[in-house]
Design an enzyme around this catalytic site. Structure first.
Site, PDB file in Angstrom:
ATOM      1  N   ILE A   1      -0.925  -7.374  13.786  1.00  0.00           N
ATOM      2  CA  ILE A   1      -0.275  -6.356  12.950  1.00  0.00           C
ATOM      3  C   ILE A   1      -0.691  -6.474  11.475  1.00  0.00           C
ATOM      4  O   ILE A   1      -0.320  -5.647  10.653  1.00  0.00           O
ATOM      5  CB  ILE A   1       1.259  -6.331  13.111  1.00  0.00           C
ATOM      6  CG1 ILE A   1       1.898  -7.576  12.537  1.00  0.00           C
ATOM      7  CG2 ILE A   1       1.671  -6.133  14.560  1.00  0.00           C
ATOM      8  CD1 ILE A   1       3.394  -7.391  12.329  1.00  0.00           C
TER       9      ILE A   1
ATOM     10  N   ALA B   1       9.076  -8.885  11.516  1.00  0.00           N
ATOM     11  CA  ALA B   1       8.019  -8.090  12.139  1.00  0.00           C
ATOM     12  C   ALA B   1       7.973  -8.362  13.638  1.00  0.00           C
ATOM     13  O   ALA B   1       7.815  -7.442  14.444  1.00  0.00           O
ATOM     14  CB  ALA B   1       6.674  -8.419  11.496  1.00  0.00           C
TER      15      ALA B   1
ATOM     16  N   ASP C   1       9.558   0.849  11.637  1.00  0.00           N
ATOM     17  CA  ASP C   1       8.553  -0.147  12.057  1.00  0.00           C
ATOM     18  C   ASP C   1       8.339  -0.111  13.568  1.00  0.00           C
ATOM     19  O   ASP C   1       7.205  -0.193  14.048  1.00  0.00           O
ATOM     20  CB  ASP C   1       8.995  -1.563  11.672  1.00  0.00           C
ATOM     21  CG  ASP C   1       8.926  -1.801  10.171  1.00  0.00           C
ATOM     22  OD1 ASP C   1       8.089  -1.175   9.513  1.00  0.00           O
ATOM     23  OD2 ASP C   1       9.726  -2.615   9.669  1.00  0.00           O
TER      24      ASP C   1
ATOM     25  N   LYS D   1      15.132  -6.447   4.271  1.00  0.00           N
ATOM     26  CA  LYS D   1      15.353  -5.501   5.383  1.00  0.00           C
ATOM     27  C   LYS D   1      16.670  -5.734   6.137  1.00  0.00           C
ATOM     28  O   LYS D   1      17.265  -4.797   6.645  1.00  0.00           O
ATOM     29  CB  LYS D   1      14.205  -5.596   6.390  1.00  0.00           C
ATOM     30  CG  LYS D   1      12.917  -4.973   5.912  1.00  0.00           C
ATOM     31  CD  LYS D   1      11.878  -4.998   7.019  1.00  0.00           C
ATOM     32  CE  LYS D   1      10.532  -4.582   6.499  1.00  0.00           C
ATOM     33  NZ  LYS D   1       9.528  -4.430   7.543  1.00  0.00           N
TER      34      LYS D   1
ATOM     35  N   ALA E   1       8.372 -15.028  14.897  1.00  0.00           N
ATOM     36  CA  ALA E   1       9.754 -14.709  15.269  1.00  0.00           C
ATOM     37  C   ALA E   1      10.534 -14.192  14.065  1.00  0.00           C
ATOM     38  O   ALA E   1      11.758 -14.271  14.034  1.00  0.00           O
ATOM     39  CB  ALA E   1      10.427 -15.956  15.854  1.00  0.00           C
ATOM     40  N   GLY E   2       9.830 -13.659  13.086  1.00  0.00           N
ATOM     41  CA  GLY E   2      10.494 -13.098  11.910  1.00  0.00           C
ATOM     42  C   GLY E   2      10.821 -11.626  12.122  1.00  0.00           C
ATOM     43  O   GLY E   2      10.880 -11.151  13.263  1.00  0.00           O
TER      44      GLY E   2
ATOM     45  N   GLN F   1       4.345   4.063  10.490  1.00  0.00           N
ATOM     46  CA  GLN F   1       5.692   3.818   9.943  1.00  0.00           C
ATOM     47  C   GLN F   1       5.880   4.581   8.640  1.00  0.00           C
ATOM     48  O   GLN F   1       6.959   5.118   8.369  1.00  0.00           O
ATOM     49  CB  GLN F   1       6.033   2.316   9.832  1.00  0.00           C
ATOM     50  CG  GLN F   1       5.243   1.475   8.844  1.00  0.00           C
ATOM     51  CD  GLN F   1       5.703   1.638   7.397  1.00  0.00           C
ATOM     52  OE1 GLN F   1       6.819   2.063   7.140  1.00  0.00           O
ATOM     53  NE2 GLN F   1       4.815   1.333   6.468  1.00  0.00           N
TER      54      GLN F   1
ATOM     55  N   LYS G   1      14.049 -20.295  15.284  1.00  0.00           N
ATOM     56  CA  LYS G   1      13.867 -18.846  15.112  1.00  0.00           C
ATOM     57  C   LYS G   1      13.330 -18.200  16.391  1.00  0.00           C
ATOM     58  O   LYS G   1      13.700 -17.083  16.742  1.00  0.00           O
ATOM     59  CB  LYS G   1      12.933 -18.558  13.931  1.00  0.00           C
ATOM     60  CG  LYS G   1      13.703 -18.507  12.614  1.00  0.00           C
ATOM     61  CD  LYS G   1      12.801 -18.417  11.419  1.00  0.00           C
ATOM     62  CE  LYS G   1      12.230 -17.049  11.184  1.00  0.00           C
ATOM     63  NZ  LYS G   1      11.360 -17.034   9.963  1.00  0.00           N
TER      64      LYS G   1
ATOM     65  N   LEU H   1       0.839  -1.213   0.000  1.00  0.00           N
ATOM     66  CA  LEU H   1       0.000   0.000   0.000  1.00  0.00           C
ATOM     67  C   LEU H   1       0.866   1.253   0.000  1.00  0.00           C
ATOM     68  O   LEU H   1       0.349   2.362  -0.107  1.00  0.00           O
ATOM     69  CB  LEU H   1      -0.880   0.027   1.246  1.00  0.00           C
ATOM     70  CG  LEU H   1      -2.130  -0.836   1.254  1.00  0.00           C
ATOM     71  CD1 LEU H   1      -2.924  -0.575   2.525  1.00  0.00           C
ATOM     72  CD2 LEU H   1      -3.002  -0.521   0.044  1.00  0.00           C
ATOM     73  N   SER H   2       2.181   1.080   0.143  1.00  0.00           N
ATOM     74  CA  SER H   2       3.067   2.242   0.290  1.00  0.00           C
ATOM     75  C   SER H   2       3.003   3.213  -0.892  1.00  0.00           C
ATOM     76  O   SER H   2       2.992   4.432  -0.665  1.00  0.00           O
ATOM     77  CB  SER H   2       4.506   1.782   0.526  1.00  0.00           C
ATOM     78  OG  SER H   2       4.565   1.067   1.731  1.00  0.00           O
TER      79      SER H   2
HETATM   80  P1  ATR Z   1       8.077 -10.763   8.520  1.00  0.00           P
HETATM   81  O1  ATR Z   1       9.217  -9.866   8.194  1.00  0.00           O
HETATM   82  O2  ATR Z   1       6.749 -10.271   7.986  1.00  0.00           O
HETATM   83  O3  ATR Z   1       8.030 -11.095   9.955  1.00  0.00           O
HETATM   84  P2  ATR Z   1       9.181 -13.382   8.085  1.00  0.00           P
HETATM   85  O4  ATR Z   1      10.481 -12.925   8.662  1.00  0.00           O
HETATM   86  O5  ATR Z   1       9.178 -14.255   6.881  1.00  0.00           O
HETATM   87  O6  ATR Z   1       8.302 -12.123   7.690  1.00  0.00           O
HETATM   88  O7  ATR Z   1       8.362 -14.097   9.272  1.00  0.00           O
HETATM   89  C1  ATR Z   1       7.095 -14.675   9.073  1.00  0.00           C
HETATM   90  C2  ATR Z   1       6.579 -15.206  10.430  1.00  0.00           C
HETATM   91  O8  ATR Z   1       5.296 -15.799  10.218  1.00  0.00           O
HETATM   92  C3  ATR Z   1       7.456 -16.283  11.036  1.00  0.00           C
HETATM   93  O9  ATR Z   1       7.370 -16.225  12.434  1.00  0.00           O
HETATM   94  C4  ATR Z   1       6.794 -17.562  10.509  1.00  0.00           C
HETATM   95  O10 ATR Z   1       7.026 -18.711  11.282  1.00  0.00           O
HETATM   96  P3  ATR Z   1       8.329 -19.645  10.992  1.00  0.00           P
HETATM   97  O11 ATR Z   1       9.508 -18.872  11.527  1.00  0.00           O
HETATM   98  O12 ATR Z   1       8.069 -20.887  11.733  1.00  0.00           O
HETATM   99  O13 ATR Z   1       8.373 -19.822   9.500  1.00  0.00           O
HETATM  100  C5  ATR Z   1       5.347 -17.172  10.626  1.00  0.00           C
HETATM  101  N1  ATR Z   1       4.495 -17.981   9.738  1.00  0.00           N
HETATM  102  C6  ATR Z   1       4.314 -17.823   8.418  1.00  0.00           C
HETATM  103  N2  ATR Z   1       3.461 -18.751   7.931  1.00  0.00           N
HETATM  104  C7  ATR Z   1       3.091 -19.508   9.016  1.00  0.00           C
HETATM  105  C8  ATR Z   1       2.225 -20.626   9.198  1.00  0.00           C
HETATM  106  N3  ATR Z   1       1.529 -21.148   8.164  1.00  0.00           N
HETATM  107  N4  ATR Z   1       2.091 -21.144  10.442  1.00  0.00           N
HETATM  108  C9  ATR Z   1       2.759 -20.610  11.496  1.00  0.00           C
HETATM  109  N5  ATR Z   1       3.605 -19.563  11.385  1.00  0.00           N
HETATM  110  C10 ATR Z   1       3.776 -19.020  10.167  1.00  0.00           C
END
Ligand code: ATR
Length: 283
Positions: A224, A135, A107, A71, A132-133, A254, A160, A21-22
């Site tokens: 979020i 975001a 962010d 990022k 734990a990614g 942000q 992670k 959307l940015s």
């Molecule tokens: P972002 O920068 O948006 O955080 P990311 O770093 O790819 O993107 O992180 C995505 C997050 O969503 C992770 O915590 C991921 O879990 P994993 O580390 O186990 O992959 C979580 N996620 C994405 N799809 C998922 C799913 N179907 N079930 C559970 N967790 C999911």
């Protein structure tokens, strides 16, 4: 919109980039501030990241937002990185300051501000972060800087989750542990529950990262995700009468901070909201 030889170029790099959307937000902001600037999106593959960043300098692009998956990797190509972005290990905003590329992270501020705006107390509270990614890291840093007492990180990938909890403990001195989703059933009370995964995001709107039996323990639920406006997780919260918030304010905040880094001024939030409403992004 006028485009001429003096038009300043801004944009976003990521992959995929189609749903951002940015461009809508920043072009509306440039227009309402009467700035001769335009914001476009660049779909950049990982192997082209370095060339893309060099291109910012070569083409005199004024500012760039950075999104998934660049990022973290972008940091090594920048001339300066703010302390906050270093702490998070991620940059989402680049300013081309006369040929010097400066990296920032808006962010965390975007997240923290949205809590403040809605009067959500963080100090001394316990929080559960789902995910734990990148975001989740921004959320964890935001909560830590706001004085949260404990953080529990639940994630599908245990490794992670461990990385993030160790990072928060070591760098921010917050009591942080990592658990599995199943472990969340053992918890008695959650002050702040934040979904920082992509689970429940359009088009997968029938999914929630946790069930209602976990949500019911929370006093406040923050997802979020902003599309859909009400995720399944938030509809559980609503059903249980729990205060909740979606990711829209974090997105706007942000974006406003990036805009301010580039132009020195805030954008007019209500104008941006009206434009998004017209395009049906906001009800
Ligand atoms: P972002 O920068 O948006 O955080 P990311 O770093 O790819 O993107 O992180 C995505 C997050 O969503 C992770 O915590 C991921 O879990 P994993 O580390 O186990 O992959 C979580 N996620 C994405 N799809 C998922 C799913 N179907 N079930 C559970 N967790 C999911």
């Amino acid at each position: 919109m006028r485009i001429d030889t003096k038009t300043d170029i801004y944009g976003i790099i990521g992959h995929p980039i189609g749903h951002s959307l940015s461009p809508l937000i920043h072009n509306a902001a440039f227009e309402s501030n009467n700035l001769n600037s335009v914001y476009v999106s660049f779909d950049v593959y990982e192997e082209n990241l370095k060339d893309a960043i060099l291109g910012i300098k070569a083409l005199g692009i004024k500012g760039i937002n950075v999104t998934v998956p660049h990022k973290e990797n972008v940091i090594k190509y920048l001339d300066y990185v703010s302390d906050e972005a270093k702490l998070i290990g991620a940059v989402n905003t680049i300013k081309n300051n006369n040929g010097i590329l400066e990296g920032y992270n808006t962010d965390v501020t975007g997240f923290s501000e949205s809590l403040k705006e809605h009067g959500i107390e963080v100090e001394g509270k316990n929080a559960v972060i789902l995910g734990a990614g990148g975001a989740a890291r921004a959320v964890a840093v935001g909560l830590s800087l706001a004085g949260v007492r404990t953080i529990i990180v639940a994630n599908r990938s245990k490794e992670k989750a461990r990385n993030l909890s160790t990072y928060i403990k070591n760098n921010l001195g917050i009591n942080c542990i990592d658990v599995t989703y199943d472990d969340l059933n053992q918890l008695e009370e959650i002050d702040i529950l934040v979904n920082a995964t992509s689970v429940g995001m359009s088009p997968n709107i029938n999914l929630s990262p946790v069930d209602e039996n976990v949500v019911v323990k929370a006093k406040f639920v923050y997802d979020i995700i902003y599309n859909p406006e009400k995720t399944l997780l938030l509809s559980y919260a609503e059903k249980c009468g729990i205060r909740n918030l979606n990711g829209f304010d974090m997105l706007i905040n942000q974006a406003n901070h990036s805009f301010k880094i580039w132009t020195g001024v805030n954008f007019n939030r209500s104008i941006i909201l009206n434009i998004l409403k017209k395009k049906d992004f906001v009800k």
